[in-house]
Design a protein around this motif. Structure first.
Motif, PDB file in Angstrom:
ATOM      1  N   CYS A  52      31.960 103.161 122.381  1.00  0.00           N
ATOM      2  CA  CYS A  52      31.190 103.529 121.180  1.00  0.00           C
ATOM      3  C   CYS A  52      29.702 103.366 121.473  1.00  0.00           C
ATOM      4  O   CYS A  52      29.055 102.452 120.940  1.00  0.00           O
ATOM      5  CB  CYS A  52      31.619 102.704 119.979  1.00  0.00           C
ATOM      6  N   PRO A  53      29.174 104.238 122.322  1.00  0.00           N
ATOM      7  CA  PRO A  53      27.795 104.080 122.799  1.00  0.00           C
ATOM      8  C   PRO A  53      26.723 104.337 121.750  1.00  0.00           C
ATOM      9  O   PRO A  53      25.557 104.041 121.985  1.00  0.00           O
ATOM     10  CB  PRO A  53      27.706 105.117 123.926  1.00  0.00           C
ATOM     11  N   LEU A  54      27.083 104.889 120.595  1.00  0.00           N
ATOM     12  CA  LEU A  54      26.089 105.119 119.556  1.00  0.00           C
ATOM     13  C   LEU A  54      25.898 103.891 118.669  1.00  0.00           C
ATOM     14  O   LEU A  54      24.907 103.793 117.952  1.00  0.00           O
ATOM     15  CB  LEU A  54      26.481 106.321 118.687  1.00  0.00           C
ATOM     16  N   ALA A  55      26.841 102.966 118.717  1.00  0.00           N
ATOM     17  CA  ALA A  55      26.787 101.768 117.879  1.00  0.00           C
ATOM     18  C   ALA A  55      26.089 100.636 118.613  1.00  0.00           C
ATOM     19  O   ALA A  55      26.103 100.571 119.846  1.00  0.00           O
ATOM     20  CB  ALA A  55      28.195 101.344 117.481  1.00  0.00           C
ATOM     21  N   PRO A  56      25.477  99.705 117.885  1.00  0.00           N
ATOM     22  CA  PRO A  56      24.931  98.516 118.540  1.00  0.00           C
ATOM     23  C   PRO A  56      26.051  97.727 119.208  1.00  0.00           C
ATOM     24  O   PRO A  56      27.228  97.872 118.848  1.00  0.00           O
ATOM     25  CB  PRO A  56      24.324  97.717 117.379  1.00  0.00           C
ATOM     26  N   PRO A  57      25.738  96.891 120.197  1.00  0.00           N
ATOM     27  CA  PRO A  57      26.760  96.062 120.824  1.00  0.00           C
ATOM     28  C   PRO A  57      27.547  95.260 119.788  1.00  0.00           C
ATOM     29  O   PRO A  57      26.956  94.723 118.834  1.00  0.00           O
ATOM     30  CB  PRO A  57      25.950  95.146 121.748  1.00  0.00           C
ATOM     31  N   ALA A  58      28.852  95.178 119.967  1.00  0.00           N
ATOM     32  CA  ALA A  58      29.720  94.520 118.982  1.00  0.00           C
ATOM     33  C   ALA A  58      29.352  93.055 118.783  1.00  0.00           C
ATOM     34  O   ALA A  58      29.533  92.502 117.685  1.00  0.00           O
ATOM     35  CB  ALA A  58      31.184  94.644 119.417  1.00  0.00           C
ATOM     36  N   GLU A  59      28.810  92.410 119.822  1.00  0.00           N
ATOM     37  CA  GLU A  59      28.491  90.988 119.707  1.00  0.00           C
ATOM     38  C   GLU A  59      27.361  90.712 118.727  1.00  0.00           C
ATOM     39  O   GLU A  59      27.160  89.559 118.308  1.00  0.00           O
ATOM     40  CB  GLU A  59      28.155  90.394 121.076  1.00  0.00           C
ATOM     41  N   PHE A  60      26.630  91.732 118.334  1.00  0.00           N
ATOM     42  CA  PHE A  60      25.534  91.519 117.390  1.00  0.00           C
ATOM     43  C   PHE A  60      26.037  91.060 116.027  1.00  0.00           C
ATOM     44  O   PHE A  60      25.290  90.429 115.269  1.00  0.00           O
ATOM     45  CB  PHE A  60      24.697  92.787 117.232  1.00  0.00           C
ATOM     46  N   VAL A  61      27.289  91.377 115.704  1.00  0.00           N
ATOM     47  CA  VAL A  61      27.860  90.884 114.449  1.00  0.00           C
ATOM     48  C   VAL A  61      27.848  89.362 114.447  1.00  0.00           C
ATOM     49  O   VAL A  61      27.414  88.723 113.480  1.00  0.00           O
ATOM     50  CB  VAL A  61      29.304  91.410 114.252  1.00  0.00           C
ATOM     51  N   GLY A  62      28.283  88.769 115.553  1.00  0.00           N
ATOM     52  CA  GLY A  62      28.269  87.318 115.670  1.00  0.00           C
ATOM     53  C   GLY A  62      26.865  86.754 115.695  1.00  0.00           C
ATOM     54  O   GLY A  62      26.609  85.670 115.150  1.00  0.00           O
ATOM     55  N   TRP A  63      25.942  87.477 116.312  1.00  0.00           N
ATOM     56  CA  TRP A  63      24.557  87.009 116.370  1.00  0.00           C
ATOM     57  C   TRP A  63      23.957  86.927 114.970  1.00  0.00           C
ATOM     58  O   TRP A  63      23.140  86.055 114.687  1.00  0.00           O
ATOM     59  CB  TRP A  63      23.712  87.946 117.228  1.00  0.00           C
ATOM     60  N   ARG A  64      24.341  87.845 114.086  1.00  0.00           N
ATOM     61  CA  ARG A  64      23.852  87.799 112.710  1.00  0.00           C
ATOM     62  C   ARG A  64      24.501  86.667 111.921  1.00  0.00           C
ATOM     63  O   ARG A  64      23.864  86.034 111.078  1.00  0.00           O
ATOM     64  CB  ARG A  64      24.132  89.126 111.983  1.00  0.00           C
ATOM     65  N   GLU A  65      25.763  86.412 112.210  1.00  0.00           N
ATOM     66  CA  GLU A  65      26.519  85.471 111.385  1.00  0.00           C
ATOM     67  C   GLU A  65      26.348  84.016 111.802  1.00  0.00           C
ATOM     68  O   GLU A  65      26.484  83.117 110.970  1.00  0.00           O
ATOM     69  CB  GLU A  65      28.016  85.834 111.424  1.00  0.00           C
ATOM     70  N   GLU A  66      26.015  83.761 113.070  1.00  0.00           N
ATOM     71  CA  GLU A  66      25.889  82.383 113.502  1.00  0.00           C
ATOM     72  C   GLU A  66      24.610  81.757 112.968  1.00  0.00           C
ATOM     73  O   GLU A  66      23.621  82.440 112.685  1.00  0.00           O
ATOM     74  CB  GLU A  66      25.939  82.287 115.027  1.00  0.00           C
ATOM     75  N   ALA A  67      24.627  80.448 112.815  1.00  0.00           N
ATOM     76  CA  ALA A  67      23.471  79.735 112.267  1.00  0.00           C
ATOM     77  C   ALA A  67      22.283  79.833 113.223  1.00  0.00           C
ATOM     78  O   ALA A  67      22.441  79.924 114.444  1.00  0.00           O
ATOM     79  CB  ALA A  67      23.828  78.265 112.023  1.00  0.00           C
TER      80      ALA A  67
END
Length: 406
Positions: free
Chosen positions: A25-40
């Motif tokens: 899914c090269p048009l989407a941001p890297p999936a790990e960014f979800v965790g980067w937003r959610e972590e403290a």
């Protein structure tokens, strides 16, 4: 100012920003960014060879970009020598207020909505000329080479007063300078070659001015002692580099997104409503967010962002793709929804350093996408999606080439 980022983690364990986008899914941001937003707090990552704090939440990015304790002066001395003499070039995008606003005001009249909107007929003519040639040559074609790159390159050259025959020189050096794998020495050489070219152009414009940005800077500011010729040249380099690279990549990558959403492509080709076309472009910019690094700052004093203490001297990077896909900004961010209101997206940055050329970029993209969809309604990829090559190693995300047919 030079960053002196303090270390609290082992550098070898840190991820790298910009992070590679997933092959599937090269048009989407890297999936790990979800965790980067959610972590403290904030995520630590390596950025241009040093540790940095990465700001990934939409409200945190907006707050950080208006915080006076975060300086835009992050260019290493090896790339941009610092000095105070009358012949030192100043990179206006890397200055802080009040100097940033002083320099920026010298160019705002050229990039107003009214001035750039008045360029629509010229931009339309360039778009039609390149599509005429591409269609005449027949499929398949490389949309990057034949359309997405030359159109914005010619537009910014026209605005700046750079002869069109010199565009290849700028495209080569821009590619070298924006490649993440480029060494500091190579980057400095590429930037230096562009700078000295524009410096010579500044001198030519002093004797033979025209109706262009460089002539405007030379006549109104260099000639009156408000600006040195070196800073005028540096401003021209920045505008030339950013003005074609970002828009070219957005046109190519946006076309891929449109072909993945044929109902949007059809709607774009059938609509003559400028507001509808404009909103499609805004959503494409939010959805793709091609500037996936470069928006960096250095802390001038201790401060807190998103609950994270940032020591003075530490580097901070704004994760614009993550911010534009934050559910605190839009619902269902993973969807390309061209009917939603995306006012306030971060694709052009935010605050005092928001992209000065955004009005021009909008006119170019609206014209390019709408004309492409109208004239080539049967446009499709000439290769399988898995064969597409993306520029993940570049500061500006985009396509290396885009094989299409119709």
């Amino acid at each position: 100012m030079t960053s002196t980022t303090s270390g609290v983690d082992s550098d070898t364990d840190l991820p790298v920003i910009p992070a590679p986008r997933a092959p599937g899914c090269p048009l989407a941001p890297p999936a790990e960014f979800v965790g980067w937003r959610e972590e403290a707090g904030l995520r630590r990552a390596m950025y241009q060879g040093q540790p940095a704090w990465v700001v990934s939440r939409y409200p945190d990015i907006r707050a950080a970009l208006v915080d006076a304790r975060l300086s835009a002066d992050t260019i290493p001395d090896s790339i941009m020598p610092k000095g105070t003499d009358d012949h030192t070039p100043v990179m206006f995008a890397r200055t802080d207020d009040p100097e940033h606003q002083r320099l920026r005001r010298m160019m705002t009249s050229v990039f107003t909505f009214r001035r750039t909107n008045a360029m629509r007929p010229q931009i339309q003519e360039l778009v039609d000329q390149h599509l005429d040639a591409m269609i005449a040559n027949g499929p398949p074609a490389d949309l990057v080479r034949d359309f997405a790159l030359p159109v914005p390159s010619l537009v910014i050259a026209l605005l700046l007063g750079v002869p069109p025959e010199d565009l290849e020189f700028f495209q080569h050096n821009t590619t070298v300078g924006m490649n993440m794998k480029t060494s500091d020495e190579q980057r400095a050489q590429a930037f230096g070659e562009m700078y000295f070219y524009i410096l010579e152009l500044v001198d030519r414009k002093a004797h033979n001015p025209g109706d262009d940005l460089i002539s405007h800077l030379v006549t109104d500011y260099v000639g009156t002692g408000q600006l040195n010729r070196e800073t005028a040249a540096m401003t021209g380099v920045i505008m030339m580099q950013a003005g074609h690279e970002t828009t070219a990549n957005m046109i190519a990558l946006g076309t891929v997104a449109l072909l993945e959403h044929p109902e949007v492509f059809d709607r774009l080709g059938q609509s003559d409503d400028r507001a509808v076309i404009a909103n499609i472009v805004e959503e494409l910019m939010r959805y793709l967010t091609i500037v996936h690094s470069q928006v960096d700052r250095v802390a001038t004093e201790d401060l807190t962002i998103g609950g994270q203490l940032i020591p003075a001297g530490d580097m901070v990077v704004m994760n614009l793709p993550a911010g534009n896909w934050d559910s605190d900004f839009v619902d269902n961010p993973e969807m390309l929804d061209v009917d939603r209101n995306v006012r306030g997206h971060l694709a052009f940055g935010y605050g005092a350093h928001q992209c000065i050329g955004q009005n021009l970029a909008r006119v170019e993209m609206q014209t390019a996408f709408a004309t492409l969809a109208r004239r080539l309604p049967g446009l499709r990829l000439a290769v399988t999606p898995t064969e597409l090559r993306f520029k993940g190693e570049s500061d500006i995300y985009g396509m290396k080439e885009l094989p299409v047919t119709w």
